[in-house]
Design an enzyme around this catalytic site. Sequence first.
Site, PDB file in Angstrom:
ATOM      1  N   CYS A   8     144.266 106.687 -11.799  1.00 34.86           N
ATOM      2  CA  CYS A   8     143.964 106.166 -10.454  1.00 34.86           C
ATOM      3  C   CYS A   8     145.078 106.554  -9.482  1.00 34.86           C
ATOM      4  O   CYS A   8     146.155 105.974  -9.495  1.00 34.86           O
ATOM      5  CB  CYS A   8     143.786 104.656 -10.551  1.00 34.86           C
ATOM      6  SG  CYS A   8     144.011 103.750  -9.026  1.00 34.86           S
ATOM      7  N   CYS A  27     146.615 103.927  -7.253  1.00 33.92           N
ATOM      8  CA  CYS A  27     147.496 103.023  -8.016  1.00 33.92           C
ATOM      9  C   CYS A  27     148.889 103.625  -8.117  1.00 33.92           C
ATOM     10  O   CYS A  27     149.892 102.928  -7.951  1.00 33.92           O
ATOM     11  CB  CYS A  27     146.960 102.806  -9.431  1.00 33.92           C
ATOM     12  SG  CYS A  27     145.314 102.103  -9.491  1.00 33.92           S
TER      13      CYS A  27
END
Lengths: 319, 107
Positions: B30, B33
């Site tokens: 991700c 993230c």
Amino acid sequence: MSEYDIVIIGGGPAGLTAGLYTARARLKTLLLEKIAPGGQAALAWTIENYPGFPEGIGGPELMERTRKQAEKYGLEIKSGEVVKVSASSEDERSKRKIEKVVNTKEEEYKSVALIVATGTRPRKLEVPGEERLIGRGVSYCATCDGPLFKNRKVVVVGGGDAAVEEALFLSKFAEKVTLIHRRDELRASKIIEERAVSNSKLEFLWKSVVTEILGETEVEGVKVRNLETGKDLTLEAKGIFVSIGAIPNTGFLKGVVEMDEEGFIITDENMETSVKGIYACGDVRKKLLRQVVTACGEGATAGFAAGQYVGKWEDKTKR
Amino acid sequence: METVLNDGNFEEEVLNSEMPVLVDFWAEWCTPCLMVAPAIEEISRKYAGRLKVGKLNVDENPLISAKYGIQSIPTFVIFKNGKVLGQTAGAMPKEALEAKIGEILDE
Ligand SMILES: Cc1cc2nc3c(=O)[nH]c(=O)nc-3n(C[C@H](O)[C@H](O)[C@H](O)COP(=O)(O)OP(=O)(O)OC[C@H]3O[C@@H](n4cnc5c(N)ncnc54)[C@H](O)[C@@H]3O)c2cc1C
């Protein structure tokens, strides 16, 4: 308060390239970025249409390299969300060098020239259920959330390049991907359309729009209306990926520079806005093609033009 | 320093924690993230002693992720006395996250 030759707002490909050019021109430059350098390009799984990478390159890697390259030549990057910009009107006779004031929530910066490269954010569907279920199955970024929908049924709304790319990416994880599009044909480039048509997990619902997202605490499905027949149907799905266009991040510039009805900034061919010394580049501009390669090209032009503007003021103050 | 959370230690580290806890649900693939990770680390240092900051990898810990209905990452959830006080999905500016933390710590 800190003073700079040039302040750049936004650290996507446009802003970072502008910074690369101004830093190499030895102009004191600050780049302000709200979240983290990389911008939307860092969300692209692979970028296949940026020249020089015949195998394609990951969006995060391309942006990490661009950031390093700009910092290597002295670009200063700070985190901060710009909430206000003001430009005092240019007064050639007073020989004032400092013209633009940029505010984040915590700090104030002054500069001679300003480059706006704040890109866009995804447009919402604006149907019932959407707000409530954001992060609960409603997503605007398949590369961010797609892998969480392994073996689930998902829906993609939209028909452009971005939407079809999202659908193709999701097909790697999901059990089934249904693409809902209001027209009866895609607006994607041919090579992407070919891949979509031959993908066995992908299904299309043409001439249809989503009218509601269903589910209390998480997405359970969507209500879809066929625009031709007027008939409604309910489709079961755990994830709804919305890819129906973009809204420019220009709220903080309202009333400062000229924009079109949607808020995209209007510039001349040198990327200068309606205010002298304020430039715009990348997705935030009113233009035909919003891609990494165009963002970089415009960033270079904006950086160069801003440099010339700064040079002009320096000459005046030295005289 | 952030606490590494998992399905096994979640109850002890988060639900039974005396301090409020900010949990960052994330995964290696991700990008957003990873983009906010430095900001989360800064927050863990800045609020040390007042707020525990934990990271939970959603790929490796399906039970807790399902329990809190995590379907978008990063998702940040703030717990106090075992209860969810706030939950927000998506990468956001550090100041915005700090504003939410501030609200809860000031209570
Ligand atoms: C999933 C996805 C896949 C894509 N795939 C491709 C592809 O394969 N090929 C391609 O060429 N293009 C692709 N694109 C499009 C490409 O990412 C954009 O055209 C490009 O990123 C535009 O660059 P930019 O610098 O203008 O804006 P952005 O990349 O959007 O960067 C803008 C930056 O400004 C910051 N910002 C915004 N407001 C503020 C503020 N007030 N203060 C401070 N900072 C602010 C944002 O946080 C952001 O980092 C894709 C886009 C997405 C979302």
